[in-house]
Structures are given as structure tokens and as C-alpha cells.
Design an enzyme around this catalytic site. Sequence first.
Site, PDB file in Angstrom:
ATOM      1  N   LYS A  62      -9.827  -6.795   0.002  1.00 27.92           N
ATOM      2  CA  LYS A  62     -10.623  -5.818  -1.277  1.00 27.92           C
ATOM      3  C   LYS A  62     -10.133  -5.528  -2.821  1.00 27.92           C
ATOM      4  O   LYS A  62     -10.991  -5.891  -3.820  1.00 27.92           O
ATOM      5  CB  LYS A  62     -11.163  -4.333  -0.381  1.00 27.92           C
ATOM      6  CG  LYS A  62     -11.859  -4.085   0.958  1.00 27.92           C
ATOM      7  CD  LYS A  62     -12.113  -2.917   0.593  1.00 27.92           C
ATOM      8  CE  LYS A  62     -13.268  -2.388   2.024  1.00 27.92           C
ATOM      9  NZ  LYS A  62     -14.274  -1.451   2.349  1.00 27.92           N
ATOM     10  N   ALA A 103      -3.044   3.003   3.894  1.00 30.77           N
ATOM     11  CA  ALA A 103      -2.772   2.393   2.345  1.00 30.77           C
ATOM     12  C   ALA A 103      -3.261   1.089   1.413  1.00 30.77           C
ATOM     13  O   ALA A 103      -2.948   1.023   0.673  1.00 30.77           O
ATOM     14  CB  ALA A 103      -1.289   2.115   1.807  1.00 30.77           C
ATOM     15  N   GLY A 104      -4.122   0.635   2.573  1.00 25.89           N
ATOM     16  CA  GLY A 104      -5.320  -0.147   1.972  1.00 25.89           C
ATOM     17  C   GLY A 104      -7.113  -0.076   2.347  1.00 25.89           C
ATOM     18  O   GLY A 104      -6.944   0.667   1.985  1.00 25.89           O
ATOM     19  N   ARG A 132       2.692   3.074   7.942  1.00 20.46           N
ATOM     20  CA  ARG A 132       3.133   2.351   8.790  1.00 20.46           C
ATOM     21  C   ARG A 132       4.906   1.616   7.911  1.00 20.46           C
ATOM     22  O   ARG A 132       5.836   1.631   7.932  1.00 20.46           O
ATOM     23  CB  ARG A 132       3.038   1.911   9.303  1.00 20.46           C
ATOM     24  CG  ARG A 132       1.947   2.364  11.178  1.00 20.46           C
ATOM     25  CD  ARG A 132       1.147   1.997  11.796  1.00 20.46           C
ATOM     26  NE  ARG A 132       0.206   1.152  11.260  1.00 20.46           N
ATOM     27  CZ  ARG A 132      -0.610   0.184  11.390  1.00 20.46           C
ATOM     28  NH1 ARG A 132      -0.339   0.225  13.164  1.00 20.46           N
ATOM     29  NH2 ARG A 132      -1.561   0.050  11.018  1.00 20.46           N
ATOM     30  N   VAL A 141     -12.268   6.714   9.501  1.00 24.37           N
ATOM     31  CA  VAL A 141     -13.408   5.077   9.184  1.00 24.37           C
ATOM     32  C   VAL A 141     -13.763   4.817   9.941  1.00 24.37           C
ATOM     33  O   VAL A 141     -14.732   3.895   9.746  1.00 24.37           O
ATOM     34  CB  VAL A 141     -12.916   5.008   7.331  1.00 24.37           C
ATOM     35  CG1 VAL A 141     -12.884   5.727   6.149  1.00 24.37           C
ATOM     36  CG2 VAL A 141     -11.759   3.562   8.064  1.00 24.37           C
TER      37      VAL A 141
END
Length: 263
Positions: free
Chosen positions: A65, A126-127, A150, A208
Amino acid sequence: MKKYFVIGNPIEHSLSPKLHNYWIKKNDIKAIYEKKKLNLKQLKEIILTVKNKEIHGINVTVPFKKEVIRYLDTLTPEAEITQSVNTINLVGNQIQGHNTDIAGFTLSLREINVNIVNKKILVLGAGGVVPSIIYALNQMKASSICVSNRTKNKAEDLKKLFNNITVINWGEVPDFDVIINATSLGLNDTDDIGLDFSKVKNKLFYDVIYNPQETNFLKKAKYFGNKTVNGKMMFIYQASASFNLWHKTQPEINKEVIALLDK
């Protein structure tokens, strides 16, 4: 016949072809939508096929992304702010990147009547989709957003985009009203997030991931007396926005569509 793809790695779990091809058939559009597993070196080549009008639109999932941005000509404001693109099309002769994940996440919460105003949020990961979630949470006026990943430095990188977030160590569980799992932990049946929620009650646990429908993260949350939601409606709403961008048609979201993804 026009061609559309969802690209990512892994990609086997994606139900995007099932959903988009259903809408394509319902709206009598001459097109086909497929999934394609790529590595990083193949990314530039497939994006350029949009420029050449060999492919007419691409959805982007983990882990590309952000990586796709370098190969695009323009970004919408939301894609620019989040540095995250999940939908690509050709506008004139410019390859444009869009972010429909923001709308997908926002509408999925509206669907279950969850009000985020003044709520404390804990985001795991976080991605990928995380910048979109943080952007949406800020728009919905969350009182605080904690992020735990992590690899902590990846979470710290998000502060360059959103300086209002707090980064905490993986394993810490601060007080929260809503927790969102935006990691890939849960795609496999054996995955365990490894955090202790045994003392957490009456909170909203949001994952998600939509395939499988109930991850171990959600199973444990339900066992301890919490409300749980998977990413199915977020997935449907972001897909609907992509479909509308490409085909200038708003696909219908009904019980049949929702049931389609449960099969």
C-alpha cells in the site's frame, strides 16, 4: 473486456474477486477481476500496465500500500496524507492512487452504531491499513490513539504522519474503549496475538481480517465478555468505493452480498 486485479502477498485469502465479479455480473459490465500474488520487483511492471490501458484498475493490499506510491503520478488528498493507496486507476493519462480504506472503516463503524467521539483507542499493528484507520479515528474525534507494533520503530514512523498518536511497547495493554487488530496475525488458524485480555470486559474488539470470519483474537475477546466485529463490512465498503471509481456505478450492498462472503 476490461481487466482488474487485486495485488498483494499473501493474496490467497482475498475475497475481492468474488465480490467484484458478483457486482460486475449484476451490473452487466464487460469486465473480469482477478487476484495476483507479486513480489516487490514485479510491482513497477504491473502498475505500468494501467498506463498502457492493459489493466483498467488495481486494488492494493498488504504489503504494497505504501510501496506502490513511487510508481504513481498523482495521489488523492487522503492517499497523500496517509501515504497509503489501495485503489489505482487512470485519470486522463495519469496513474492515480486513492485510499478507500478510510471510508470503508468509517462506514463499518457507522453500520454497528459505534460512536468514536472521546473514545480511547488501541491499535495493534503499524503497516498496511493502519494510517487509514488513524486518519479515520482522528476524523471521528477519538480522544486518544495508542499504537503498538511488534517492531516498535515501524510504529514510531507513524508519528511522522500523525503526531497525536502515542506509541507503546508490544505487550502493554493500556485502558481502552476500542481495540483494533490491524496486524496479519489471524490469517492462519494457529495465529495467536499473544496479549492478555483476560481482565478486559465490555469493550469493542475490531479485527480488520475478514477471512477467516472469526480470528483467535475475536474468539478470546468474546469468551471474556466483549463485543466483537470482523473486517467484513469494512472490506465491502472499501470495495464498493473502488467499484464506483472504476465503473461510475454504485454497487448495491444487501443481504445477498453479505451472505456471498460468508460462503
